[in-house]
Write a protein that holds these residues in place. Structure first.
Motif, PDB file in Angstrom:
ATOM      1  N   UNK A 146       5.392  -7.935   0.363  1.00 51.59           N
ATOM      2  CA  UNK A 146       5.453  -7.199   1.608  1.00 51.59           C
ATOM      3  C   UNK A 146       5.617  -6.283   0.541  1.00 51.59           C
ATOM      4  N   UNK A 147       5.251  -5.400  -0.303  1.00 49.83           N
ATOM      5  CA  UNK A 147       5.221  -4.192  -0.716  1.00 49.83           C
ATOM      6  C   UNK A 147       5.415  -3.074   0.144  1.00 49.83           C
ATOM      7  N   UNK A 148       4.840  -1.775  -0.311  1.00 44.56           N
ATOM      8  CA  UNK A 148       4.249  -0.380   0.473  1.00 44.56           C
ATOM      9  C   UNK A 148       3.632   0.331  -0.107  1.00 44.56           C
ATOM     10  N   UNK A 149       2.981   1.067   1.151  1.00 43.71           N
ATOM     11  CA  UNK A 149       2.348   2.187   0.139  1.00 43.71           C
ATOM     12  C   UNK A 149       3.416   3.153  -0.168  1.00 43.71           C
ATOM     13  N   UNK A 150       4.051   2.684  -0.212  1.00 45.07           N
ATOM     14  CA  UNK A 150       5.388   3.362  -0.627  1.00 45.07           C
ATOM     15  C   UNK A 150       6.502   3.103  -1.615  1.00 45.07           C
ATOM     16  N   UNK A 151       5.481   2.292  -2.309  1.00 42.85           N
ATOM     17  CA  UNK A 151       5.152   1.925  -3.935  1.00 42.85           C
ATOM     18  C   UNK A 151       4.971   3.012  -4.563  1.00 42.85           C
ATOM     19  N   UNK A 153       4.023   6.141  -3.065  1.00 45.86           N
ATOM     20  CA  UNK A 153       4.039   8.101  -2.648  1.00 45.86           C
ATOM     21  C   UNK A 153       5.250   8.218  -2.052  1.00 45.86           C
ATOM     22  N   UNK A 154       6.170   9.626  -2.128  1.00 44.47           N
ATOM     23  CA  UNK A 154       7.324   9.395  -1.751  1.00 44.47           C
ATOM     24  C   UNK A 154       7.977   9.391  -0.392  1.00 44.47           C
ATOM     25  N   UNK A 162      11.846   3.930  -0.732  1.00 48.00           N
ATOM     26  CA  UNK A 162      10.884   4.250  -1.448  1.00 48.00           C
ATOM     27  C   UNK A 162      10.459   2.826  -3.173  1.00 48.00           C
ATOM     28  N   UNK A 163      11.910   3.870  -3.579  1.00 47.04           N
ATOM     29  CA  UNK A 163      12.394   2.801  -5.128  1.00 47.04           C
ATOM     30  C   UNK A 163      12.754   1.066  -4.913  1.00 47.04           C
ATOM     31  N   UNK A 164      12.960   0.849  -3.793  1.00 46.46           N
ATOM     32  CA  UNK A 164      13.232  -0.859  -3.325  1.00 46.46           C
ATOM     33  C   UNK A 164      10.949  -1.566  -3.501  1.00 46.46           C
ATOM     34  N   UNK A 165      10.811  -0.885  -2.637  1.00 45.32           N
ATOM     35  CA  UNK A 165       8.878  -1.026  -2.801  1.00 45.32           C
ATOM     36  C   UNK A 165       8.310  -1.098  -3.713  1.00 45.32           C
TER      37      UNK A 165
END
Ligand SMILES: NC(=O)C1=CN([C@@H]2O[C@H](COP(=O)(O)OP(=O)(O)OC[C@H]3O[C@@H](n4cnc5c(N)ncnc54)[C@H](OP(=O)(O)O)[C@@H]3O)[C@@H](O)[C@H]2O)C=CC1
Ligand SMILES: C[C@H](O)[C@@H]1OC(=O)[C@H](O)[C@@H]1O
Length: 259
Positions: A146-151, A153-154, A162-165
């Motif tokens: 489970x990553x994120x849209x935040x991978x 965009x900021x 966000x850098x972790x995603x």
């Protein structure tokens, strides 16, 4: 049933997105193992919910930031069920905070839980799958993170998160390469804004909540259950057997909505 008699483990499976994945996996016939960090009553209630559906589940406490928690979780599953088929890396934290005065301990903890924890867990799961060997159909298992849209965009108050995603997404891409020869598929889901405890306080701000809602073409914020189908699809070798190194946005269309 898409995961009949399969074994699925999920980190952070006691609440929110992880719990919805665990429950849907059980509905699809999987035996389930849940990792959680501290809230024992939530973990017990997730296990109870699955057993009430006629499924099998256990919960094991463990901080994913501790490298020892990874083999402990995998070994507990092997002891309970004899093998693992799908590993879902989901546990994560997002303590919202501004950039200029971000405390060092908040940065370090967020990276340790979200990224280092993902690395340790996926590595332990992959080693177990490799040791099980490929089945007759050529598959040894699958990993979904489970990553994120935040991978992609900021976020002003997510400079540590966000850098972790992005890292988790990258981890799935590299492990897809490293593990393909072992018959292990590795994929990522990228949720948009999903209503869970992680953002309860942030979205208590009505102005922010309606701004976020307004950005979503499908017209609503996500629910944890919105992630369950996409994760089960990626886990299922009959449905997604040629899918690896992929990322699937599950965001109601938020990412593509520029104007
Ligand atoms: N909600 C959202 O909008 C989005 C979430 N995500 C990602 O989805 C994942 C799940 O988030 P969500 O369901 O919203 O969050 P929740 O806060 O609802 O649930 C978090 C789960 O992770 C567990 N957890 C937290 N820290 C640790 C740790 N150190 N070790 C083991 N388990 C831990 C919690 O257990 P306990 O309660 O016992 O601490 C809980 O089971 C996260 O990786 C998050 O980044 C991605 C995009 C959007
Ligand atoms: C916790 C946030 O609401 C959530 O986390 C993410 O990864 C999404 O991008 C949202 O910002």
């Amino acid at each position: 049933m898409l995961l009949k008699d399969k074994v699925l483990l999920v980190t952070g499976g006691s609440k929110g997105i992880g719990r919805a994945i665990a429950v849907q996996a059980a509905r699809q016939g999987a035996k389930v193992g849940i990792n959680y960090a501290g809230d024992e009553s939530a973990a017990e209630s997730a296990v109870k919910e699955i057993r009430a559906l006629g499924g099998e589940a256990f919960a094991l406490r463990g901080d994913v930031a501790d490298p020892a928690s990874a083999p402990a979780f995998v070994n507990a599953a092997v002891e309970a069920y004899g093998r693992i088929d799908t590993f879902v890396n989901n546990a994560g934290i997002c303590p919202f905070h501004g950039f200029l005065d971000m405390p060092v301990d908040v940065v370090d903890r967020t990276i340790k839980v979200n990224l280092n924890g993902a690395y340790y867990m996926c590595q332990a799961a992959a080693n177990q799958m490799v040791s099980q060997g490929k089945k007759a159909n050529g598959f040894a298992g699958s990993i979904v993170a489970v990553s994120s849209i935040s991978a992609l965009v900021g976020g002003e108050f997510q400079t540590h998160y966000t850098p972790t995603k992005a890292g988790v997404l990258s981890l799935m891409q590299s492990t897809a390469i490293a593990l393909g020869k072992h018959g292990i598929r590795c994929n990522a889901v990228l949720p948009g804004t999903i209503l869970t405890d992680i953002n309860k306080d942030d979205l208590a701000d009505e102005k922010k909540r309606s701004y976020m809602e307004g950005r979503i073409p499908l017209g609503r914020l996500g629910q944890p259950e919105d992630l369950a189908g996409p994760v089960i699809f990626l886990a299922c070798e009959e449905m997604a057997g040629y899918v690896t190194g992929a990322s699937l946005l599950v965001d109601g269309g938020a990412f593509v909505n520029l104007q």
